[in-house]
Design an enzyme around this catalytic site. Structure first.
Site, short mmCIF file in Angstrom:
data_model
loop_
_atom_site.label_atom_id
_atom_site.label_comp_id
_atom_site.label_asym_id
_atom_site.label_seq_id
_atom_site.Cartn_x
_atom_site.Cartn_y
_atom_site.Cartn_z
N ASP A 405 48.14 42.41 19.90
CA ASP A 405 48.50 43.20 18.91
C ASP A 405 49.98 42.69 18.68
O ASP A 405 50.31 42.01 19.31
CB ASP A 405 48.72 44.71 19.44
N GLU A 408 51.87 39.16 14.50
CA GLU A 408 52.37 38.77 13.05
C GLU A 408 53.42 37.46 13.24
O GLU A 408 53.42 36.93 12.31
CB GLU A 408 52.61 39.81 12.31
N ASP A 483 47.27 49.30 11.47
CA ASP A 483 47.66 50.85 11.27
C ASP A 483 47.45 51.69 10.18
O ASP A 483 48.20 51.90 9.20
CB ASP A 483 49.38 50.98 11.91
C1 GLC Z 1 50.60 49.10 17.08
C2 GLC Z 1 49.13 48.62 16.94
C3 GLC Z 1 48.18 50.10 17.52
C4 GLC Z 1 48.93 50.46 18.89
C5 GLC Z 1 50.36 50.35 18.99
C6 GLC Z 1 50.76 50.63 20.42
O1 GLC Z 1 50.84 49.82 16.32
O2 GLC Z 1 48.78 48.26 15.72
O3 GLC Z 1 46.86 49.82 17.24
O4 GLC Z 1 48.23 51.47 19.29
O5 GLC Z 1 50.75 49.25 18.28
O6 GLC Z 1 50.66 49.36 21.17
#
Ligand code: GLC
Length: 799
Positions: A405, A408, A483
């Site tokens: 995650d 980017e 998200d």
């Molecule tokens: C980001 C991710 C989400 C995750 C969060 C905490 O917002 O996109 O899926 O739960 O981080 O790790």
């Protein structure tokens, strides 16, 4: 005719007359008087590459996107010099290059223009960054439609839109928001029922304008790098997508359990909570294969550590979950906490693995753990080190999948939400700034993660999921759409995003079912599950601060609907796995949007909601509250309503009933749909019989079933079973021929055949030319029979 001199406006520079050209084996290079060079590579008869250099020198040829396994080789290449242009011919295409300015036209061999330069290649020098902004503009053809471009949350047909590719953390993004998490600079153009694709392989920030600024012009440009694009000829959209996927690569098969249902939340902790959730699935008999640990499992959000207060014995917990059929997936982010007592941090500092600012210091930015440094995954040594870090999680503890995650990369509390442009990257030896490496950072992280998870999972298969990606990331990882929000609009968005990803080479995608931000109503959750089980990746995820999104968090009706649809997914596992096989083997997208399915039918060109799941199942989500059904377009052909069995003739829009416990699902006539029994997790039951739902057709249709051990690599050595069923129906008979390939022996010996829509009463049945007494094969109400799996021909004769 406008000349290029007249067009030299706004500081743009243009190529002028060709003064020489050079032909090598598969390349022709043209040189213009003002030192611009155009190199055309003929990769296949239908796949061409165009590169431009402004000082005659091409950059070293390097791409993260292009797969080592891409297919090359053409049958024919011929060049002719004519008065105003050069023409080059392959066995499928003609390319014309204008002698006066290098402008191109690409035609089919009947002389139809497929794609034609307007201004063509031009550029603008960038004093600030050095290098050029490279541009291309083309005429859009009459009624041309545009598709593709990865995760963009807009209607499928992009005509009229302007798209930007710059991987960005977009919490709670809305419809049409752009850029998003992924960069897939690939589009499909279609006009006069003919499709082609353009893949602009440039990792800088790229922009595409589909008749937005000027009504009949399509253009694309990048904030640096080379004008370097591939042209992929159809004429079918399918050939374009398959060609693009061949170029940028296909994944391996995932383990079968990955196609089951996944439950996630930010965050399930401590251990007792994780167990409680897992137990509840079993108690309520809702199938589930995977449970996720979000960032709170770590010690202070330090990757590769555990919070021992919440998870005192991770290995034991993971094992206990596994005994109950749950696979544990954990999150790993790129930000490494700056902490001199933290071994990962220290190793990276000692070995110089972190990204640096232009003047030397490490790139520093805030993410979950506070101030972090960030590994430079574009350095092969860093990828190797990163892969090695997974040993404990995978080999020792037994975690089965890794979730990447914030790659980017996302940085908090700074403008632009990411690294500044001056950050330096190795880029596999082609050192560069973040302007060039930004869009592939996430992909290279997922690649390094994949290599690690694969190494330590072997001989089992790895599972990786990523948020950010660039073209080609599908070779290493699945993805989700980021998200989103628990709103009806976002259900629409999820539907178009996953379809778009499928036609952009990245089929293995899903959305956060139920919505990540905010809390869905029970009805919205139910409608989302009903769509989500038809997405290649199927996971509920939510941020958790607004309530709960487990299947039992609403009312009993929602729980029952959730169970019912997850059960459908588990029954369809062999169908889903076969779709996946087709994707990995041939690059065929797992979901087919209607224009992909039937591009000759103009009605499909602006449709968004309906799609084909695999080859034979038409699905249309319900996207509005309080619906008892909806209007939808049924594509041409005859379709059986999955719920009632009645046949609808397609090629028209109609109203379809779908109360809260149903969505419109149709099966194409002639299809043979394989089904497993419902299991609580993959492998819970030994499969003792394969059900084949046979949908009668007066005509022919082909269906396949791919099976193997469901994990491991034996399938690559021929240990798989691929059955092809050829159905031929006539007025009062039905013939099913079976062709089998592969050395894998399935655990079952029989098929349970369900005959649906038979227009006649069965008089006799022959199996491989031997008549079998009907009572021996247990024919219930003429529709249901059990037969041995190894037959060549089943012949059903009517009265
Ligand atoms: C980001 C991710 C989400 C995750 C969060 C905490 O917002 O996109 O899926 O739960 O981080 O790790």
């Amino acid at each position: 005719m406008i000349t290029n001199t007249e067009l030299e406006y706004k500081g743009n520079l243009f190529p002028n007359q060709i003064i020489s050209h050079k032909k090598e084996v598969d390349k022709i290079t043209f040189y213009a008087r003002n030192n611009v060079a155009l190199q055309i590579s003929f990769l296949r008869d239908s796949v061409l590459r165009f590169r431009y250099a402004v000082e005659q020198d091409f950059e070293p040829d390097f791409s993260y996107a292009i797969s080592e396994d891409a297919t090359y080789g053409y049958n024919h290449l011929e060049i002719k010099e004519l008065d105003g242009h050069f023409s080059m011919y392959t066995s499928k295409l003609e390319v014309r290059v204008s002698k006066s300015d290098l402008r191109l036209a690409i035609l089919d061999l009947d002389g139809n223009i497929l794609n034609e330069d307007e201004l063509g290649f031009h550029w603008e020098e960038s004093y600030e960054h050095g290098g050029n902004i490279v541009k291309m503009s083309k005429f859009s053809q009459e009624s041309e439609s545009f598709y593709g471009m990865g995760d963009k949350p807009s209607q499928l047909n992009l005509r009229g839109k302007r798209i930007h590719n710059w991987a960005t953390d977009q919490y709670a993004f809305g419809k049409d928001r752009n850029p998003l998490y992924k960069s897939v600079p690939f589009y499909i153009g279609m006009h006069h029922k003919t499709a082609y694709g353009i893949f602009f392989d440039n990792t800088f920030k790229t922009h595409f304008d589909f008749c937005n600024e000027r009504r009949n012009i399509t253009s694309f440009w990048a904030d640096g790098g080379e004008m370097n694009y591939y042209f992929i000829y159809g004429p079918s959209i399918s050939q374009v997508v398959v060609g693009y996927t061949d170029l940028t690569g296909k994944p391996e098969l995932p383990p079968l359990w990955v196609l089951g249902f996944h439950q996630c939340k930010w965050s399930y902790y401590p251990e007792s909570k994780v167990k409680e959730i897992a137990n509840k699935f079993r108690e309520l008999s809702i199938p589930c294969d995977a449970i996720y640990l979000d960032i709170d499992y770590m010690d202070g959000f330090r990757c590769f550590t555990w919070n021992k207060e919440y998870f005192p014995e991770p290995k034991r917990m993971v094992e206990e979950l596994a005994e109950d059929g749950f696979k544990t997936v954990v999150i790993i982010d790129p930000g490494i906490k700056i902490d001199k007592k933290y071994w990962v941090y220290n190793e990276a500092v000692e070995n110089d693995y972190f990204c640096k600012r232009a003047d030397g210091p490490f790139m520093k930015g805030k993410v979950w753990p506070g101030e972090c440094n960030f590994p430079d995954y574009t350095n092969p040594k860093v990828r190797e080190w990163w892969a090695g870090l997974f040993k404990e999680l995978i080999a020792d503890i037994g975690v089965k999948g890794v979730w990447n995650d914030m790659n980017e990369p996302a940085v908090m509390e700074v403008p632009g939400k990411t690294f500044p442009d001056d950050v330096r990257h190795n880029y596999d030896g082609h050192h560069c700034s973040h302007r060039k490496a930004h869009n592939i950072y996430g992909m290279q992280m997922a690649r390094a993660t994949y290599e690690g998870v694969k190494r330590f999972s072997f001989p089992k298969r790895p599972f990786v999921i990523t948020r950010s990606a660039y073209s080609g990331a599908q070779r290493y990882t699945s993805s989700w759409t980021g998200d989103n929000v628990a709103t009806w609009e976002h259900l629409w968005v999820a539907n178009v995003q996953v379809q778009r990803m499928a036609m952009s080479g990245m089929s293995f995608t899903g959305s956060d079912i139920g919505g990540f931000a905010e809390q869905p109503s029970g009805e919205l959750f139910a409608r989302w599950i009903q769509l989500g089980v038809f997405h290649p990746f199927c996971r509920v995820h939510s941020s958790g601060d607004h309530g709960h999104q487990e299947p039992w968090s609403f009312d009993e009706e929602v729980t029952n609907i959730t169970r019912k649809f997850i059960e459908i997914r588990y029954q369809l596992l062999p169908y889903l796995y076969t779709m996946f096989y087709e994707y990995t083997e041939n690059g065929i997208p797992m979901l087919k949007s209607l224009m992909y399915y039937d591009q000759d039918d103009l009605h499909t060109h602006y449709r968004n909601d309906e799609f084909i799941f695999g080859n034979h199942i038409l699905v249309c989500p319900i996207l509005e509250p309080n619906s008892k059904g909806r209007r939808m377009y049924i594509p041409r052909g005859n379709w059986y309503n999955y719920w009632g069995g009645e046949i609808t003739k397609g090629g028209k829009e109609c109203w379809v009933e779908a109360d809260i416990d149903k969505i419109p699902i149709f099966i194409k006539e002639g299809a043979i749909i394989p089904k497993y029994p419902i299991q609580q997790y993959v492998g819970e039951k030994e499969i003792t019989e394969l059900t084949l739902e046979v949908y009668y057709k007066n005509g022919k249709e082909e269906s396949q079933v791919f099976e193997d051990a469901g994990d491991g690599y034996d399938y690559k050595k021929g240990r798989y079973s691929l059955r092809t069923f050829r159905l031929t129906g006539k007025e009062n008979e039905l013939i099913i021929q079976q062709f089998k390939e592969g050395k894998y022996e399935t655990s079952y010996e029989t098929f349970k055949v369900n005959l649906i829509g038979l227009p006649f009463k069965v008089q006799s049945i022959q199996l491989d030319n031997v008549e079998i007494p009907i009572h021996e094969i247990i024919l219930n109400g003429d529709t249901n029979m059990t037969i041995k799996k190894e037959f060549t021909e089943l012949h059903i004769i009517g009265l």
